[in-house]
Structure formats: structure tokens, C-alpha cells
Write a protein that holds these residues in place. Structure first.
Motif, PDB file in Angstrom:
ATOM      1  N   VAL A 142      30.148  16.296  19.045  1.00 56.40           N
ATOM      2  CA  VAL A 142      31.367  17.044  18.752  1.00 56.40           C
ATOM      3  C   VAL A 142      32.027  16.388  17.543  1.00 56.40           C
ATOM      4  O   VAL A 142      32.471  15.247  17.615  1.00 56.40           O
ATOM      5  N   ILE A 143      32.029  17.119  16.432  1.00 59.50           N
ATOM      6  CA  ILE A 143      32.608  16.577  15.203  1.00 59.50           C
ATOM      7  C   ILE A 143      34.019  17.143  15.090  1.00 59.50           C
ATOM      8  O   ILE A 143      34.208  18.355  15.111  1.00 59.50           O
ATOM      9  N   PHE A 144      34.976  16.251  15.012  1.00 60.57           N
ATOM     10  CA  PHE A 144      36.352  16.676  15.237  1.00 60.57           C
ATOM     11  C   PHE A 144      37.261  16.249  14.094  1.00 60.57           C
ATOM     12  O   PHE A 144      37.302  15.079  13.720  1.00 60.57           O
ATOM     13  N   LEU A 145      37.973  17.215  13.536  1.00 68.77           N
ATOM     14  CA  LEU A 145      38.986  16.901  12.518  1.00 68.77           C
ATOM     15  C   LEU A 145      40.351  17.293  13.070  1.00 68.77           C
ATOM     16  O   LEU A 145      40.658  18.477  13.146  1.00 68.77           O
ATOM     17  N   PRO A 146      41.133  16.296  13.508  1.00 68.81           N
ATOM     18  CA  PRO A 146      42.466  16.649  13.996  1.00 68.81           C
ATOM     19  C   PRO A 146      43.410  16.808  12.814  1.00 68.81           C
ATOM     20  O   PRO A 146      43.387  16.006  11.899  1.00 68.81           O
ATOM     21  N   ILE A 147      44.213  17.864  12.815  1.00 65.20           N
ATOM     22  CA  ILE A 147      45.186  18.026  11.735  1.00 65.20           C
ATOM     23  C   ILE A 147      46.587  18.073  12.335  1.00 65.20           C
ATOM     24  O   ILE A 147      46.757  18.316  13.526  1.00 65.20           O
ATOM     25  N   GLY A 148      47.587  17.863  11.522  1.00 62.92           N
ATOM     26  CA  GLY A 148      48.972  17.865  11.993  1.00 62.92           C
ATOM     27  C   GLY A 148      49.277  16.612  12.785  1.00 62.92           C
ATOM     28  O   GLY A 148      49.741  16.675  13.919  1.00 62.92           O
ATOM     29  N   ASN A 149      48.998  15.456  12.196  1.00 62.61           N
ATOM     30  CA  ASN A 149      49.161  14.219  12.945  1.00 62.61           C
ATOM     31  C   ASN A 149      50.456  13.482  12.622  1.00 62.61           C
ATOM     32  O   ASN A 149      50.749  12.471  13.220  1.00 62.61           O
ATOM     33  N   SER A 159      46.292  21.112  17.663  1.00 67.39           N
ATOM     34  CA  SER A 159      46.683  20.601  18.970  1.00 67.39           C
ATOM     35  C   SER A 159      45.714  21.190  19.975  1.00 67.39           C
ATOM     36  O   SER A 159      45.024  22.156  19.693  1.00 67.39           O
ATOM     37  N   ILE A 160      45.652  20.562  21.117  1.00 68.43           N
ATOM     38  CA  ILE A 160      44.737  21.039  22.148  1.00 68.43           C
ATOM     39  C   ILE A 160      45.592  21.389  23.350  1.00 68.43           C
ATOM     40  O   ILE A 160      46.352  20.550  23.834  1.00 68.43           O
ATOM     41  N   SER A 161      45.506  22.627  23.801  1.00 74.29           N
ATOM     42  CA  SER A 161      46.168  22.924  25.068  1.00 74.29           C
ATOM     43  C   SER A 161      45.153  22.565  26.158  1.00 74.29           C
ATOM     44  O   SER A 161      43.963  22.513  25.887  1.00 74.29           O
ATOM     45  N   GLU A 162      45.612  22.343  27.364  1.00 73.40           N
ATOM     46  CA  GLU A 162      44.735  21.901  28.465  1.00 73.40           C
ATOM     47  C   GLU A 162      43.954  20.653  28.029  1.00 73.40           C
ATOM     48  O   GLU A 162      42.721  20.668  27.973  1.00 73.40           O
ATOM     49  N   GLU A 163      44.694  19.597  27.703  1.00 72.08           N
ATOM     50  CA  GLU A 163      44.057  18.420  27.108  1.00 72.08           C
ATOM     51  C   GLU A 163      42.982  17.819  28.013  1.00 72.08           C
ATOM     52  O   GLU A 163      41.910  17.445  27.566  1.00 72.08           O
ATOM     53  N   LEU A 203      46.322  33.606  23.369  1.00 75.29           N
ATOM     54  CA  LEU A 203      46.973  34.262  24.499  1.00 75.29           C
ATOM     55  C   LEU A 203      46.035  34.344  25.700  1.00 75.29           C
ATOM     56  O   LEU A 203      46.434  34.101  26.823  1.00 75.29           O
ATOM     57  N   GLY A 204      44.791  34.665  25.445  1.00 74.82           N
ATOM     58  CA  GLY A 204      43.818  34.692  26.540  1.00 74.82           C
ATOM     59  C   GLY A 204      42.769  33.613  26.339  1.00 74.82           C
ATOM     60  O   GLY A 204      42.782  32.588  26.990  1.00 74.82           O
ATOM     61  N   VAL A 205      41.889  33.865  25.381  1.00 75.46           N
ATOM     62  CA  VAL A 205      40.831  32.897  25.102  1.00 75.46           C
ATOM     63  C   VAL A 205      41.442  31.674  24.412  1.00 75.46           C
ATOM     64  O   VAL A 205      42.178  31.803  23.448  1.00 75.46           O
ATOM     65  N   LYS A 206      41.132  30.505  24.960  1.00 74.47           N
ATOM     66  CA  LYS A 206      41.681  29.269  24.405  1.00 74.47           C
ATOM     67  C   LYS A 206      40.597  28.496  23.671  1.00 74.47           C
ATOM     68  O   LYS A 206      39.402  28.752  23.858  1.00 74.47           O
ATOM     69  N   THR A 207      41.031  27.558  22.865  1.00 74.33           N
ATOM     70  CA  THR A 207      40.083  26.693  22.153  1.00 74.33           C
ATOM     71  C   THR A 207      39.059  26.115  23.132  1.00 74.33           C
ATOM     72  O   THR A 207      37.867  26.090  22.847  1.00 74.33           O
ATOM     73  N   LYS A 260      55.925  19.507  12.263  1.00 69.73           N
ATOM     74  CA  LYS A 260      56.977  20.488  12.030  1.00 69.73           C
ATOM     75  C   LYS A 260      56.353  21.750  11.417  1.00 69.73           C
ATOM     76  O   LYS A 260      56.677  22.874  11.799  1.00 69.73           O
ATOM     77  N   ALA A 261      55.449  21.508  10.460  1.00 72.41           N
ATOM     78  CA  ALA A 261      54.789  22.640   9.798  1.00 72.41           C
ATOM     79  C   ALA A 261      53.946  23.430  10.791  1.00 72.41           C
ATOM     80  O   ALA A 261      53.871  24.651  10.726  1.00 72.41           O
ATOM     81  N   VAL A 262      53.322  22.736  11.737  1.00 70.62           N
ATOM     82  CA  VAL A 262      52.514  23.403  12.762  1.00 70.62           C
ATOM     83  C   VAL A 262      53.396  24.397  13.509  1.00 70.62           C
ATOM     84  O   VAL A 262      53.047  25.559  13.701  1.00 70.62           O
ATOM     85  N   LYS A 263      54.574  23.918  13.882  1.00 72.24           N
ATOM     86  CA  LYS A 263      55.481  24.762  14.645  1.00 72.24           C
ATOM     87  C   LYS A 263      55.920  25.952  13.802  1.00 72.24           C
ATOM     88  O   LYS A 263      56.010  27.073  14.271  1.00 72.24           O
ATOM     89  N   TYR A 264      56.169  25.662  12.536  1.00 75.71           N
ATOM     90  CA  TYR A 264      56.716  26.663  11.643  1.00 75.71           C
ATOM     91  C   TYR A 264      55.676  27.708  11.250  1.00 75.71           C
ATOM     92  O   TYR A 264      55.922  28.905  11.300  1.00 75.71           O
ATOM     93  N   HIS A 265      54.487  27.252  10.893  1.00 71.12           N
ATOM     94  CA  HIS A 265      53.466  28.181  10.403  1.00 71.12           C
ATOM     95  C   HIS A 265      52.690  28.859  11.513  1.00 71.12           C
ATOM     96  O   HIS A 265      52.268  29.996  11.387  1.00 71.12           O
ATOM     97  N   LEU A 266      52.431  28.129  12.588  1.00 73.43           N
ATOM     98  CA  LEU A 266      51.544  28.670  13.610  1.00 73.43           C
ATOM     99  C   LEU A 266      52.298  29.079  14.867  1.00 73.43           C
ATOM    100  O   LEU A 266      51.733  29.677  15.769  1.00 73.43           O
ATOM    101  N   GLY A 267      53.576  28.745  14.930  1.00 71.81           N
ATOM    102  CA  GLY A 267      54.361  29.143  16.095  1.00 71.81           C
ATOM    103  C   GLY A 267      53.878  28.485  17.364  1.00 71.81           C
ATOM    104  O   GLY A 267      54.129  28.961  18.455  1.00 71.81           O
ATOM    105  N   SER A 268      53.144  27.369  17.189  1.00 75.19           N
ATOM    106  CA  SER A 268      52.635  26.695  18.374  1.00 75.19           C
ATOM    107  C   SER A 268      53.794  26.048  19.115  1.00 75.19           C
ATOM    108  O   SER A 268      54.667  25.428  18.530  1.00 75.19           O
ATOM    109  N   ILE A 269      53.823  26.228  20.430  1.00 81.64           N
ATOM    110  CA  ILE A 269      54.893  25.616  21.188  1.00 81.64           C
ATOM    111  C   ILE A 269      54.484  24.233  21.653  1.00 81.64           C
ATOM    112  O   ILE A 269      55.269  23.486  22.187  1.00 81.64           O
ATOM    113  N   ASN A 270      53.226  23.903  21.417  1.00 84.34           N
ATOM    114  CA  ASN A 270      52.727  22.613  21.851  1.00 84.34           C
ATOM    115  C   ASN A 270      53.132  21.541  20.840  1.00 84.34           C
ATOM    116  O   ASN A 270      52.494  21.348  19.825  1.00 84.34           O
TER     117      ASN A 270
END
Lengths: 679, 471
Positions: free
Chosen positions: B240-247, B219-223, B193-197, B253-263
């Protein structure tokens, strides 16, 4: 503490026929206290200790087998140290839970660790003794006080120093502990001192079989009286709740976990007739309760009452005891007839806001090949995320179309799309074109200054075509703009914040330019985060018939001419190598439409037109062949036109063409203008 | 100034929702802070208590006279708007909302989140969360957490900062702390809500004790800002060691469902390309790479040898090295001669090394060969397979590696390839060093490859800088 924490962990094996003097040296060097000895079958046959080695040396024995101790009892790594029975062993082998031997425990290790454990335990006991709220006091068999804890000191109004060594009743008023010493049997007693009430548990202490003394643990229980009062108050609260329950306008009932009704209020009984009749839970409530007892979570449903068809909202809530175990379920039933009526009304007045389908952008792209389909998929995915994209592909493959496609399917589709051909702007002007300038920044500058393309593209998308042509010193500035998202106009001092999505494109291999040193490596890395490469037409020949069909439609409309392409004509077009890619194909198609006389296009017609082009492209031995005599000026014009055309097949930018022809880009711009822009 | 600076260094913290039910989330926040090394003052707030375990408890933050640098909220979601209004009244700057029940909770939760946004509009309150598991500040041995397993005094400090969307994968990686991977900070900003990734990313880029950054994100907001920061991290040489999930579709769909992410849009990570970005495919690889950077910094160089007494193991690892771009330069004549003398095997030795099973009979040959290889100065990295369990041989080899590790002449990559139980003494010996050792040969070599590639880029970069300065 466990065996594994005290043991020597090793997989070193000694064998029965090892020499004692060799092993003694080794043991001394490694500073170990013993070892496990195996027989010829690699089975554990015994152990030796430092002492037995020494013994063997003194008695001049030779092999380990002569001094071997064979009493093997295994310990388990996870055995608690204090439960180990070491008895007469000097060393015990240790196994892990898979029954593999992992090392050994010597008596010395056992004893020193046991001591450590005991000391810790002792200090824990001390801590408990000293901090307990209960008073603790012990006497020996003569009735002399041997210990007293701070709580007991406080209750007996004495100190440890004064009490220890004194006879019991000289210090405390109650002498019940003496009876324990006397009879050897413990007991509990409740007694009063002043107006405080105490309870004491008294236990005898034995040293082996002999009575050694007694200990009393006593507690002030005066507080319990207060609790009785509290209980009374709680009863009052319960009565209040009962009253509230019965006057609620919602139906409420309480059940146990097996859906047996324990209590319900009046309203609940009014709602469900079966409750009044048989004191049974209505089916709809029962289902909900069962669900809650299965899931342990609150459940809400909307249902219609079977008896009067009224809409109800039922919510069932679990009540858990302090051990988180489900004990009771409370069901609240609300009659929502009125609420439902309101909701219906709202639904009728709400305007019909159907889903607006976004236009299908990929229609722009005529492609059916797997490669292009995948590309379009990637591009539309990339489009939606707000990132810099680098497009790579030969001239004429449609980089600009892809850029537009990205822009149109991006959240910035309603915002400006500004295209800059970095190769077409003279080097001296490119900075002020991109970043703008302040009034008076240079000769010929507009008085009020001018916004650059970055500013014009603000909130939108900036398409930097021919990014490879950006001069080195400007690349630094471009990278800075990308990192800071602010620009400074030429001649200006104030940075201006901008919000622009960059799509860069090039037909050159930027990596090579980086190696040549004409393109900055850091800018390359920054732009190249999402590289999209567009395949040349010859790599997707299956799309050619599709393209022919589409452009036929466009040109037949434009020239009011309907042409039919024979199979062999199409075959020629498909097999042609298309160095100029889709753009060249479009040009050829248009030429066919302009020049054709009949309505059937045959192989020969295509070959004719391509042949002319093939002539352009053919490598004759001489670079320039003169076919006819004509005025020099016209010939020079023709030659220039041909040179520029030929260069433009591989280079899309004026600067690129200029480089090939080794002239100034402005020369090319001028020539192209003079030739009427027609190549 | 990054928003996180004041969140991670508060002089006063108030825990709203503190309770004496220590086995529940709300109660544990206080316990977890009390058992840490946090040096500031902790205020407890809950209208239901006057004191908790003898510590005074306020009924509202408005009753606290002191300024509050950080307010930690863990109460049911519907009470949070009220508390946030109190925070506005008291001019609190930072609020951590641990509670869930917001946009990850369906439309009702999303409305509630909107309400919070409305309350803090036009104020300078920064919110971390909601729906966050908190943060760990390894460098000072404390953190905000409601985890039932939180041992801040046992934190192993290090150079790796980690940002994870959602707590579970972050915690999985943090457990590598036991094995020796040291961390600086862990952030998991919940619903952002305030502090972002990206704020956490920016903070870690500037944070001096952080040298390596792990990001696990769905997902990354402000890509675009992410890529700007990535480039900045690269300029500062923080991998920067990066593991993207939800690909994939189902996981989106699960991202939206579990995390409520609108992205709903995701970057196609498979085509993303930047020398500062190390994309990994598994937690195992993520930890392997981070552990290399944390332990060995920028390393010693790229010259790598495989030291093995088993032929097939050395060949297999050489395959993997080629696959992941690790070069295996040949041994010098001199070194080959030395090994010939030590082992008594009359053949020309090559890299990958196979010193053969002659070492079974005389383990001194094994240790002496390894010593000779390391002391030759010809190699910077030595990959050592333990192909299967052979008790004493492996133990002796481990002891030799441990001794050589202390000399710090080479980097060792010990790989235990046996598929049996992992209870060998050889492993226990290397465990104590807290330096990287591996079980999965493929991830080990891949991680080494990424590690060496980053180091190489760094060397290349220095040359480039020289060029620029000469110009």
C-alpha cells in the motif's frame, strides 16, 4: 504527420576522415540509409547516402570527405511532412526546437511517409465525399460526369453506375455546370426543381493552367421556409416573457457587460427612483453588475435601499452566449422587509447555546519538557482518531495515565474504559477473562456464562496493559479479534460483534520478543501501527521540580502537613536516576511526607530516604546480606518481600516478577496478598 | 460482498442529465462512455431532449422499462433529490452522483447532502459521490468520467489500483500511464456519502488483477477499519503506497474549505508504522515505487550494484543507497578480474563501480562491462547513472540496457541526472521499453529502497510461515 515521425533519430557522428570501406560495413550491419558527416571542428559538413558510399567504393575512393555531399538544408522536427521541400536532396539533417541535430530524413523515408499521408488524406476525402449532405457532382471539360456522391445520387434519382460517363443533362435537369466549363468561371445559383428549392455552388477544376472540368456542390434549402415560421413563434414567446417580467413582484433589470441598462420592469423602476428620473442604474446594482462581469459568476448580496431604507436581496446572474462569452446580466431585486422581520423574531426566541468548552485534559499531565509537550500533542491528536495505539515505556512512566488521557479526549470518552493487566491474570484464565464464557464451558463456570472484558468494553476503550505477557496461543485469537472485530466466548459458537478501541501497553521491547519467538510478528505489526513511546523520568529531568511541586500540594492536603523543600533537597531529587520513574517519585514523595518531622526538607532528609532505597539497589558482593538475627519465618517473609520489591522495580506485572524469580505467577499473587499488598 | 462490485460491472447504465452540449461536463459523460469499450447498454435521460445525436433520450428514468444497474447523475445539485426519489421508486441499486454542490459547498450544500441521506434511508441504494470525478476501470477500458481528456482505448492495463481523494492528484498519477505504469482501477469517491475510501480499499484488496494499491488521502474516515484493511493487504502481500496530504494546520483548514470534509482530525502519519505501508513524500516517489512493483513484481532479490563510469556519481548514489537501506555487496574476485581485462584498467574494482572514462575511447568496453556485470549472476539490481549528456555514449549505454532488460536477469534503475533539457536519444530509447527510468536520483533510490524492503519482508514472512507450519 511531422518530420519527427518519419526521420531516423540518431546521434551517431561520422567524420570526414572515416574510411569508406569501414563505414560501408557498419552501415550495412546497422541497416541505415545514410549518415551525417562532421569536420574536424565537430561541425556538420555534409552527408552520405548508401548510393554515394557505393559510388565511392566503385571509384576506389578512400575517405568520406571524397564522396561528401555538402548541400545542407536543415529540417525542423516539428515541420509538417507535406510542407517539406525535398527538391534535389538525397538526405536532409533534422534539428529539434533547440537547434540540436537529432537525426536525418532520407528521400526514401520522405517519399514513403508522404505516400502514407496522401493515402490517408485521400481516404478522408472519400469519406467526406460519400457522407456529405450536400450533393457533389463533377464533369470533365466535355460535360461528361466523372463523379457523383450518394447525396447527389439521391437528389437526381440516379445511381453512380448509371450516371458516370453520361453527359450531364442526360442525368440532371439543370445544366448550369456546363457554363462553368464554357466560361472557366464559377458561380452560385438558386433554382427550383418540382416544389423543392436548391442552391448550387459551381467551381471550375484546373490541371495546372488548363481547364479540366467543373464541380458543383448543391443543397436542398426548402427547410429554410420552416425556419421563418419558427422565428414567428419565438417572437410570441418573447412577448409572453415581457408580460411576465412586467408583472413580477420582484424588481428585474437587464444590463450589458458594461453595466448599461438595457431593460427593466415596472417594479424595478418603482424601487429605485433614480431609474425613473435619469434611466441610470442605482449604485448598489451597478456595483453588483460590475462584479459579475469581472468574475463571470452569479453574485448575491443583501443591501439596504438608500431611498426608503428597506432591506433588499439582490442577485445578479450572468447570461452567456453559446461561446461561453458573457453577454448580458440579469439582476433580480427582492424586497425582504417581511422576511427580515421574521428572522429577527426567530433570533430572539432562540435559546442561548454558547460553545461548551471541552475540559483541558492535558492538565492531568505534569510536564513542561519539550519531549513531553510534543508527546502530549501527538497523543491528543491520536486520541481523536479511532485507531489502535501501542504505548511503550519503562515501568512507572505513566502508560496508564496516557491511556486514560487518550480515552478522555477521544469520541469514546463517555463510554467504558476497561483496564486489563495481561500479566496479572493467570494464563489459564486469561482467555475467558478477555472473551467471556458460556454456561458450562468449564468446571466452576457460572451457570449463565459471563461476558468477557471485550464485551464489557463494548463501544468503549480496552486498555491491554502488559501486552507482551499475553501467551502465544492467545495472541492468534487476539489478532483475529482485532481484524474481525468480533469475539467468540469460550465454549460458545456464535461470534459476537464488538466495537472496541484497543490501547495496548508494554514496558518490554516487543521487537525483541518477536525475535525471541515469544511474540507473534503479525500481531506486533498490527498493534504497532501507531507506536507512542513515553520517555523515562531521567530523560526529562526538567519536569522533576514541577512534579515535586504538584505532589507536594496533593500530599500536604492528604497529610495536613506543609513541607518546604530546600534547593539542595530538590537538587538531590533531580539528580537521582529514578529507575521506577514517576511512580517511584510519587512513592518517595509520600514517604517524605509520612516520615518528616520538621517542616523544612533538607538534602540530608532526602538522602536518608533515598539512601535506604539506594541500599536496596546497591550491589554488594553477596546477593543477600543479613544485618540482624531474627526468626527464620520472619526472615523468609522479609526476604520474599525484598525480592518481590526488587523485581517490581523493573517488572510491573505479576507474571514478569514471577519470571524473574522463576516461580509461578499465582505464587506471587498469593505472596503479595499475604504481605498485605504492601511492598 | 463489497458495494463496488455491482457499481463497476453494470449491464445497464443510465446517464441522467445527458446533453448534446458535448463541451460541457454533462455532455461529456456520455461521450466518454460512448468512446470506451463499455459493452453494456447506455440509456440517456433528460426531459429536454427526445434524442441526442440520434440516440433516444428518456424524460425520466421511470420511463425506462429495463432494469438499471447503475444510474449516473450529472444535473444541478438542487434537482438531485427528485432524481434520487425516482431511483428509489425504480429500485435502482447504485447511483453515481458526479454533480458538486453538497457538503463542500457550505451549510446549504451540507443540508442537501443530509436530504439525500434521508431519501436513501432504509433502502439498499449505494451512492458513489456526490462531488466525484467518477471511476476508471482500466481492466475493461472504460470509465465514468466528465474529463475533457479521457482516452479509455489507450488505457494501459496493469496491476496498480489507485484511490484518490479529490480528482486532481489522482489524475496527475494516472498520467504516468503514458510512461508505462499500468493500472487496474481508479476510484475517487468524492464526499463519501455511501461508498467510502475504505470500501474502495477493501475492493482492491480482494480484486485479483490488483497487486499494488496507491492511496492519496487528506483524511481517513473509519480509521481503525483502515488499519485492519492495511493489515489484510499486507497478509495478501499487496503493498500500500500512501501519500497523506493536508498534514499541517493551514492545509487542514484548506481541506475543510475546499472539500467540505467534516473530519478535522488527522492521523499523525509521521509516527504510523506498518510493514505493509509505504509512506511517500511526493507524487514522484509514489509513481516511482508503484512503477517498480507494477513492472517487476516481487523482484529478484536484494543484491544491488551501482554501474557507473563516473566516480563522483557512483559515490553520491552509494550515499543514497546507505541512507535508504540498500546494501551494495562487493564484487567477487572473478568479476573484478573480468572487468580488469575488459577495461584494461589495472585496479581493483569495487561496488559502487567506476569503470572510468576509458570507455569514452572505446564504447565496446562500456557495453561489455555491463554485460559481464549482469551475466555474473552476482547482482539482482543494477543502478545505472547517466551523469550528464554525452550523446553517443549515453545512446549506446541505453541500447545495451534495453537489450539486457529483455533478458530479465536483473532489474535496472537507469537514472538521468543531467539538469538540462530531457530530449536525449538515450532517454527516448528507454522510454520505449515502458519500464521504469528516473530523473530524480534521490526519489529513485528511496523508491528502490522501499521496494526492496517490502520484498525482503515478504521473504522474511515466508520463513515465518514455514516456522509456523513446522510447529
Amino acid at each position: 504527420m511531422f518530420v519527427k515521425d518519419a526521420m531516423t533519430r540518431t546521434s551517431i557522428k561520422y567524420f570526414e576522415n572515416d574510411y569508406i570501406n569501414e563505414i560501408a560495413k557498419q552501415v550495412l550491419k546497422d541497416n541505415v540509409k545514410g549518415g551525417l558527416v562532421y569536420n574536424i571542428k565537430d561541425e556538420l559538413s555534409g552527408y552520405f547516402t548508401e548510393h554515394s558510399l557505393l559510388d565511392g567504393l566503385v571509384q576506389e575512393k578512400v575517405m568520406l570527405s571524397e564522396i561528401l555531399k555538402k548541400e545542407i538544408v536543415f529540417l525542423d522536427e516539428h515541420q509538417e511532412l507535406r510542407k517539406v521541400n525535398f527538391s534535389d536532396h538525397e538526405l536532409m539533417p533534422v534539428r529539434n526546437k533547440y537547434k540540436r541535430i537529432t537525426g536525418f530524413l532520407t528521400k526514401e523515408q520522405y517519399l514513403s511517409s508522404y505516400l502514407k499521408v496522401t493515402q490517408v488524406e485521400l481516404s478522408q476525402m472519400d469519406a467526406i465525399f460519400n457522407s456529405a449532405h450536400n450533393g457533389i457532382l463533377s464533369i470533365d471539360k466535355d460535360g461528361t460526369i466523372t463523379s457523383i456522391n450518394p447525396a447527389a445520387e439521391e437528389m437526381a434519382l440516379t445511381t453512380k453506375e448509371k450516371a458516370i460517363g453520361k453527359f450531364l443533362t442526360d442525368v440532371v435537369t439543370n445544366g448550369g455546370l456546363l457554363r462553368v466549363v464554357r466560361t472557366g468561371e464559377g458561380h452560385s445559383e438558386k433554382y427550383k426543381v418540382g416544389n423543392r428549392i436548391y442552391i448550387s455552388h459551381r467551381t471550375p477544376i484546373f490541371d495546372g493552367d488548363n481547364l479540366a472540368g467543373a464541380v458543383g456542390v448543391f443543397q436542398d434549402i426548402s427547410e429554410i421556409n420552416f425556419m421563418a415560421d419558427e422565428l414567428e413563434a419565438v417572437k410570441g414567446i418573447l412577448k409572453e416573457q415581457e408580460t411576465i417580467l412586467n408583472h413580477s413582484s420582484d424588481g428585474i433589470c437587464v444590463t450589458d457587460v458594461n453595466a448599461n441598462m438595457i431593460k427593466s420592469n415596472q417594479r424595478f423602476q418603482e424601487m429605485f427612483s433614480e431609474v425613473q428620473v435619469s434611466n441610470q442604474l442605482p449604485a448598489v446594482v451597478k456595483d453588483l453588475v460590475v462584479l459579475v462581469s469581472e468574475t463571470g459568476e452569479q453574485q448575491n448580496v443583501m443591501e439596504t435601499n438608500k431611498s426608503d431604507r428597506k432591506p433588499l436581496i439582490l442577485s445578479a446572474m450572468p447570461i452567456k452566449n453559446s461561446h461561453e462569452k458573457l453577454e448580458r446580466i440579469v439582476v433580480n431585486v427582492k424586497d425582504v422587509t417581511e422576511l427580515e422581520a421574521l428572522r429577527c423574531e426567530l433570533n430572539h426566541t432562540k435559546p442561548d447555546s454558547g460553545n461548551v468548552q471541552l475540559s483541558e485534559n492535558s492538565n492531568h499531565f505534569i510536564a513542561n519538557s519539550a519531549e513531553m509537550t510534543k508527546l502530549i500533542e501527538t497523543v491528543s491528536q491520536v486520541a481523536k482518531v479511532d485507531v489502535t495505539v501501542l504505548l511503550n515505556g519503562e515501568s512507572g512512566v505513566g502508560k496508564e495515565e496516557v491511556a486514560k488521557l487518550i480515552q478522555q479526549s477521544s469520541p469514546r470518552s463517555e463510554k467504558p474504559f476497561i483496564k486489563v493487566n495481561c500479566g496479572a491474570i493467570p494464563e489459564s484464565l486469561i482467555e475467558s477473562e478477555l472473551f467471556g464464557y458460556e454456561g458450562g464451558a468449564f468446571t466452576g463456570a457460572l451457570k449463565g456464562g459471563k461476558a468477557g472484558l471485550f464485551e464489557q468494553a463494548n463501544n468503549g476503550t480496552l486498555f491491554l496493559d502488559e501486552i507482551g505477557e499475553v501467551p502465544l496461543q492467545l495472541q492468534v485469537k487476539l489478532l483475529r479479534v482485532l481484524q474481525e472485530m468480533e469475539i467468540t466466548r469460550v465454549g460458545g459458537t456464535r461470534p459476537i460483534n464488538i466495537d472496541v478501541r484497543i490501547i495496548a501497553a508494554t514496558n518490554r521491547n516487543l521487537q525483541e520478543l518477536v525475535m525471541e519467538g515469544t511474540f507473534r510478528e503479525d500481531l506486533f505489526y498490527r498493534l504497532n501501527v501507531i507506536p507512542v513511546s513515553i520517555p523515562p523520568l531521567r530523560k526529562r529531568v526538567e519536569d522533576i521540580p514541577l512534579l515535586i511541586e504538584s505532589y507536594s500540594k496533593i500530599f500536604s492536603a492528604k497529610y495536613q502537613k506543609h513541607l518546604h523543600f530546600s534547593k539542595s533537597a530538590i537538587k538531590v531529587l533531580v539528580e537521582y536516576k529514578w529507575p521506577g520513574n514517576v511512580r517511584e517519585l510519587v512513592n518517595i514523595m509520600e514517604r517524605i511526607y509520612v516520615t518528616s518531622i520538621g517542616s523544612e526538607i533538607q538534602k540530608e532528609d532526602v538522602l536518608n530516604i533515598l539512601g535506604k532505597k539506594l541500599d536496596y539497589q546497591s550491589n554488594s558482593n553477596k546477593a543477600v546480606v543479613v544485618n540482624e538475627v531474627l526468626p527464620l519465618k520472619a526472615a523468609i517473609d522479609e526476604l520474599e518481600r525484598e525480592l518481590i520489591y526488587k523485581a517490581s522495580l523493573t517488572e510491573r506485572s505479576y507474571r514478569g516478577i514471577a519470571r524473574l524469580l522463576e516461580v509461578n505467577p499465582s505464587t506471587i499473587v498469593r505472596k503479595v496478598k499475604k504481605l498485605g499488598g504492601d511492598l | 460482498m463489497n458495494k463496488l462490485h455491482s457499481i463497476v460491472s453494470p449491464k445497464t447504465i443510465a446517464i441522467v442529465g445527458a446533453s448534446e452540449k458535448f463541451h460541457k461536463n454533462a455532455g461529456r459523460v456520455m461521450v466518454n462512455l460512448e468512446k470506451s469499450n463499455y459493452s453494456g447498454h447506455v440509456y440517456l435521460v433528460n426531459p429536454n431532449y427526445d434524442n441526442i445525436s440520434g440516440i433516444p433520450c428518456y424524460h425520466s428514468i421511470l420511463h425506462i422499462e429495463d432494469d438499471l444497474d447503475l444510474v449516473c447523475v450529472i444535473v444541478p445539485a438542487d434537482q438531485i433529490p427528485g432524481i434520487l426519489r425516482d431511483c428509489v421508486k425504480k429500485s435502482v441499486k447504485n447511483v453515481i452522483i458526479l454533480s458538486s454542490g453538497f457538503s463542500e459547498y457550505g451549510p446549504e450544500g451540507a443540508r442537501r447532502e443530509e436530504e439525500l441521506r434521508e431519501i436513501i434511508k432504509d433502502t439498499d441504494i449505494t451512492i458513489y459521490g456526490p462531488n466525484t470525478p467518477g471511476f476508471y476501470k482500466f481492466v475493461e477500458n472504460w470509465g465514468i468520467s466528465f474529463s475533457p481528456r479521457f482516452e479509455p482505448r489507450q488505457f494501459r492495463k496493469g496491476s496498480v489500483g489507485i484511490i484518490s481523494h479529490g480528482g486532481s492528484l489522482g489524475r496527475a498519477v494516472l498520467d504516468a500511464n503514458q510512461r508505462g505504469l499500468g493500472f487496474s482501477y481508479w476510484f475517487s469517491p468524492g464526499n463519501e456519502l455511501g461508498v467510502k475510501t475504505n470500501d474502495c480499499f477493501e475492493f482492491l484488496i480482494d480484486e485479483p488483477s490488483t497487486e499494488t494499491i496507491i492511496i492519496i488521502a487528506e483524511s481517513i474516515s473509519e480509521e481503525e477499519r483502515f488499519f485492519r484493511l492495511l493489515h489484510e493487504a499486507y497478509l495478501k502481500q499487496k503493498p500500500v503506497i500512501f501519500l497523506p496530504i493536508g498534514n499541517f494546520e493551514i492545509s487542514r483548514k484548506a481541506v475543510k474549505y475546499h472539500l467540505g470534509s467534516i473530519n478535522e482530525n488527522t492521523i499523525p502519519w509521521e509516527i504510523v508504522n506498518h510493514p505493509g505501508l509505504i509512506k511517500v513524500e511526493s507524487l514522484n516517489e509514489l509513481v516511482a515505487a508503484a512503477w517498480m512493483f507494477d513492472t517487476y513484481g516481487y523482484g529478484k532479490g536484494g543484491r544491488t550494484a551501482i554501474f557507473s563510469w563516473a566516480g563522483a556519481a557512483s559515490i553520491y548514489l552509494a550515499d543514497l543507497c546507505s541512507k535508504y537501506g540498500i546494501s551494495l555487496p562487493p564484487l567477487s574476485e572473478e568479476l573484478s578480474e573480468t572487468l580488469k581485462k575488459i577495461t584494461g584498467v589495472d585496479k581493483h574494482f569495487m561496488n559502487p563501480l567506476d569503470i572510468t572514462t576509458v570507455v569514452y575511447d572505446d564504447l565496446k568496453k562500456l557495453t561489455a562491462s555491463l554485460l559481464a556485470l549482469c551475466h555474473s549472476g552476482e547482482y539482482d539490481n543494477v543502478i545505472i547513472p547517466f551523469p550528464f549528456q554525452v550523446d553517443y555514449e549515453n545512446e549506446v549505454l541505453s541500447l545495451q540496457i534495453r537489450a539486457l532488460m529483455e533478458e530479465e536477469k536483473c532489474i535496472f534503475i537507469p537514472i538521468f541526472m543531467s539538469q538540462g533539457y530531457r530530449g536525449e536519444n538515450a532517454i527516448e530509447i528507454l522510454k520505449e521499453t515502458k519500464k521504469p527510468y528516473f530523473f530524480h536520483e534521490s526519489t529513485a533510490i528511496k523508491a528502490l529502497g522501499s521496494y526492496l524492503a517490502y520484498t525482503k519482508v515478504k521473504i522474511g514472512e515466508e520463513v515465518e510461515n514455514e516456522k509456523v507450519s513446522k510447529r
